[in-house]
Design a protein around this motif. Structure first.
Motif, PDB file in Angstrom:
ATOM      1  N   LEU A   5       0.839  -1.195   0.000  1.00  0.00           N
ATOM      2  CA  LEU A   5       0.000   0.000   0.000  1.00  0.00           C
ATOM      3  C   LEU A   5       0.877   1.249   0.000  1.00  0.00           C
ATOM      4  O   LEU A   5       0.606   2.200  -0.720  1.00  0.00           O
ATOM      5  CB  LEU A   5      -0.938  -0.002   1.212  1.00  0.00           C
ATOM      6  N   GLY A   6       1.950   1.232   0.769  1.00  0.00           N
ATOM      7  CA  GLY A   6       2.839   2.389   0.837  1.00  0.00           C
ATOM      8  C   GLY A   6       3.451   2.747  -0.507  1.00  0.00           C
ATOM      9  O   GLY A   6       3.461   3.910  -0.904  1.00  0.00           O
ATOM     10  N   SER A   7       3.947   1.751  -1.225  1.00  0.00           N
ATOM     11  CA  SER A   7       4.539   2.036  -2.537  1.00  0.00           C
ATOM     12  C   SER A   7       3.470   2.476  -3.535  1.00  0.00           C
ATOM     13  O   SER A   7       3.729   3.314  -4.407  1.00  0.00           O
ATOM     14  CB  SER A   7       5.324   0.839  -3.060  1.00  0.00           C
ATOM     15  N   HIS A   8       2.267   1.953  -3.376  1.00  0.00           N
ATOM     16  CA  HIS A   8       1.148   2.379  -4.229  1.00  0.00           C
ATOM     17  C   HIS A   8       0.806   3.848  -3.956  1.00  0.00           C
ATOM     18  O   HIS A   8       0.627   4.636  -4.894  1.00  0.00           O
ATOM     19  CB  HIS A   8      -0.053   1.470  -3.979  1.00  0.00           C
ATOM     20  N   LEU A   9       0.751   4.217  -2.684  1.00  0.00           N
ATOM     21  CA  LEU A   9       0.458   5.608  -2.335  1.00  0.00           C
ATOM     22  C   LEU A   9       1.549   6.547  -2.857  1.00  0.00           C
ATOM     23  O   LEU A   9       1.256   7.642  -3.335  1.00  0.00           O
ATOM     24  CB  LEU A   9       0.313   5.756  -0.818  1.00  0.00           C
ATOM     25  N   ARG A  10       2.801   6.115  -2.768  1.00  0.00           N
ATOM     26  CA  ARG A  10       3.910   6.931  -3.277  1.00  0.00           C
ATOM     27  C   ARG A  10       3.777   7.122  -4.784  1.00  0.00           C
ATOM     28  O   ARG A  10       3.926   8.230  -5.297  1.00  0.00           O
ATOM     29  CB  ARG A  10       5.247   6.276  -2.950  1.00  0.00           C
ATOM     30  N   ARG A  11       3.475   6.048  -5.484  1.00  0.00           N
ATOM     31  CA  ARG A  11       3.347   6.136  -6.936  1.00  0.00           C
ATOM     32  C   ARG A  11       2.191   7.060  -7.333  1.00  0.00           C
ATOM     33  O   ARG A  11       2.310   7.857  -8.266  1.00  0.00           O
ATOM     34  CB  ARG A  11       3.152   4.755  -7.524  1.00  0.00           C
ATOM     35  N   LEU A  12       1.075   6.947  -6.623  1.00  0.00           N
ATOM     36  CA  LEU A  12      -0.054   7.835  -6.905  1.00  0.00           C
ATOM     37  C   LEU A  12       0.337   9.291  -6.690  1.00  0.00           C
ATOM     38  O   LEU A  12       0.018  10.158  -7.510  1.00  0.00           O
ATOM     39  CB  LEU A  12      -1.244   7.483  -6.006  1.00  0.00           C
ATOM     40  N   ARG A  13       1.033   9.563  -5.584  1.00  0.00           N
ATOM     41  CA  ARG A  13       1.461  10.942  -5.292  1.00  0.00           C
ATOM     42  C   ARG A  13       2.371  11.459  -6.395  1.00  0.00           C
ATOM     43  O   ARG A  13       2.184  12.578  -6.906  1.00  0.00           O
ATOM     44  CB  ARG A  13       2.182  10.987  -3.940  1.00  0.00           C
ATOM     45  N   LEU A  14       3.335  10.653  -6.803  1.00  0.00           N
ATOM     46  CA  LEU A  14       4.265  11.086  -7.849  1.00  0.00           C
ATOM     47  C   LEU A  14       3.565  11.237  -9.196  1.00  0.00           C
ATOM     48  O   LEU A  14       3.859  12.174  -9.946  1.00  0.00           O
ATOM     49  CB  LEU A  14       5.424  10.095  -7.957  1.00  0.00           C
ATOM     50  N   ASP A  15       2.639  10.332  -9.501  1.00  0.00           N
ATOM     51  CA  ASP A  15       1.883  10.430 -10.757  1.00  0.00           C
ATOM     52  C   ASP A  15       1.053  11.713 -10.824  1.00  0.00           C
ATOM     53  O   ASP A  15       0.749  12.200 -11.905  1.00  0.00           O
ATOM     54  CB  ASP A  15       0.960   9.226 -10.936  1.00  0.00           C
ATOM     55  N   HIS A  16       0.698  12.240  -9.661  1.00  0.00           N
ATOM     56  CA  HIS A  16      -0.069  13.485  -9.604  1.00  0.00           C
ATOM     57  C   HIS A  16       0.824  14.697  -9.326  1.00  0.00           C
ATOM     58  O   HIS A  16       0.332  15.774  -9.015  1.00  0.00           O
ATOM     59  CB  HIS A  16      -1.182  13.371  -8.564  1.00  0.00           C
ATOM     60  N   ALA A  17       2.124  14.499  -9.448  1.00  0.00           N
ATOM     61  CA  ALA A  17       3.120  15.567  -9.324  1.00  0.00           C
ATOM     62  C   ALA A  17       3.009  16.338  -8.007  1.00  0.00           C
ATOM     63  O   ALA A  17       3.098  17.561  -7.985  1.00  0.00           O
ATOM     64  CB  ALA A  17       3.038  16.517 -10.523  1.00  0.00           C
ATOM     65  N   LEU A  18       2.794  15.598  -6.930  1.00  0.00           N
ATOM     66  CA  LEU A  18       2.722  16.221  -5.613  1.00  0.00           C
ATOM     67  C   LEU A  18       3.958  15.859  -4.799  1.00  0.00           C
ATOM     68  O   LEU A  18       4.465  14.741  -4.896  1.00  0.00           O
ATOM     69  CB  LEU A  18       1.483  15.723  -4.845  1.00  0.00           C
ATOM     70  N   THR A  19       4.420  16.800  -4.012  1.00  0.00           N
ATOM     71  CA  THR A  19       5.479  16.499  -3.057  1.00  0.00           C
ATOM     72  C   THR A  19       4.839  15.929  -1.794  1.00  0.00           C
ATOM     73  O   THR A  19       3.625  16.062  -1.582  1.00  0.00           O
ATOM     74  CB  THR A  19       6.276  17.767  -2.686  1.00  0.00           C
ATOM     75  N   GLN A  20       5.659  15.328  -0.955  1.00  0.00           N
ATOM     76  CA  GLN A  20       5.133  14.858   0.324  1.00  0.00           C
ATOM     77  C   GLN A  20       4.565  16.024   1.120  1.00  0.00           C
ATOM     78  O   GLN A  20       3.534  15.889   1.771  1.00  0.00           O
ATOM     79  CB  GLN A  20       6.228  14.149   1.136  1.00  0.00           C
ATOM     80  N   GLN A  21       5.221  17.161   1.070  1.00  0.00           N
ATOM     81  CA  GLN A  21       4.765  18.339   1.806  1.00  0.00           C
ATOM     82  C   GLN A  21       3.404  18.822   1.297  1.00  0.00           C
ATOM     83  O   GLN A  21       2.535  19.177   2.092  1.00  0.00           O
ATOM     84  CB  GLN A  21       5.801  19.465   1.716  1.00  0.00           C
ATOM     85  N   GLN A  22       3.222  18.842  -0.007  1.00  0.00           N
ATOM     86  CA  GLN A  22       1.944  19.267  -0.572  1.00  0.00           C
ATOM     87  C   GLN A  22       0.815  18.325  -0.169  1.00  0.00           C
ATOM     88  O   GLN A  22      -0.265  18.768   0.222  1.00  0.00           O
ATOM     89  CB  GLN A  22       2.035  19.342  -2.102  1.00  0.00           C
ATOM     90  N   LEU A  23       1.071  17.022  -0.259  1.00  0.00           N
ATOM     91  CA  LEU A  23       0.054  16.054   0.122  1.00  0.00           C
ATOM     92  C   LEU A  23      -0.242  16.148   1.611  1.00  0.00           C
ATOM     93  O   LEU A  23      -1.403  16.106   2.018  1.00  0.00           O
ATOM     94  CB  LEU A  23       0.486  14.632  -0.247  1.00  0.00           C
TER      95      LEU A  23
END
Length: 70
Positions: A5-23
């Motif tokens: 789930l963690g790697s899936h969430l990371r991939r979704l965040r990156l696919d949507h061009a968001l930084t960890q801070q933005q999310l």
């Protein structure tokens, strides 16, 4: 291939061009909480998953099992 789930969430965040801070700001969480979720150190609660689902326009199945990446 199965992914966590963690790697899936990371991939979704990156696919949507968001930084960890933005999310983190969108979810009203600390950036470190996002990092911990992505490495599997902690799991998001139902409220957080619900917001992520809406943010990325996913079904529950797509969010939880990664079918949106296939």
């Amino acid at each position: 291939m199965t992914q966590t789930l963690g790697s899936h969430l990371r991939r979704l965040r990156l696919d949507h061009a968001l930084t960890q801070q933005q999310l983190a700001g969108y979810l009203q969480l600390d950036r470190s909480t996002i990092a911990y979720m992505e490495i599997g150190r902690t799991l998001p609660n139902l409220r957080t998953l619900s917001i992520i689902k809406k943010l990325y326009h996913l079904t529950w199945n797509e969010l939880l099992d990664g079918t949106c990446l296939n």
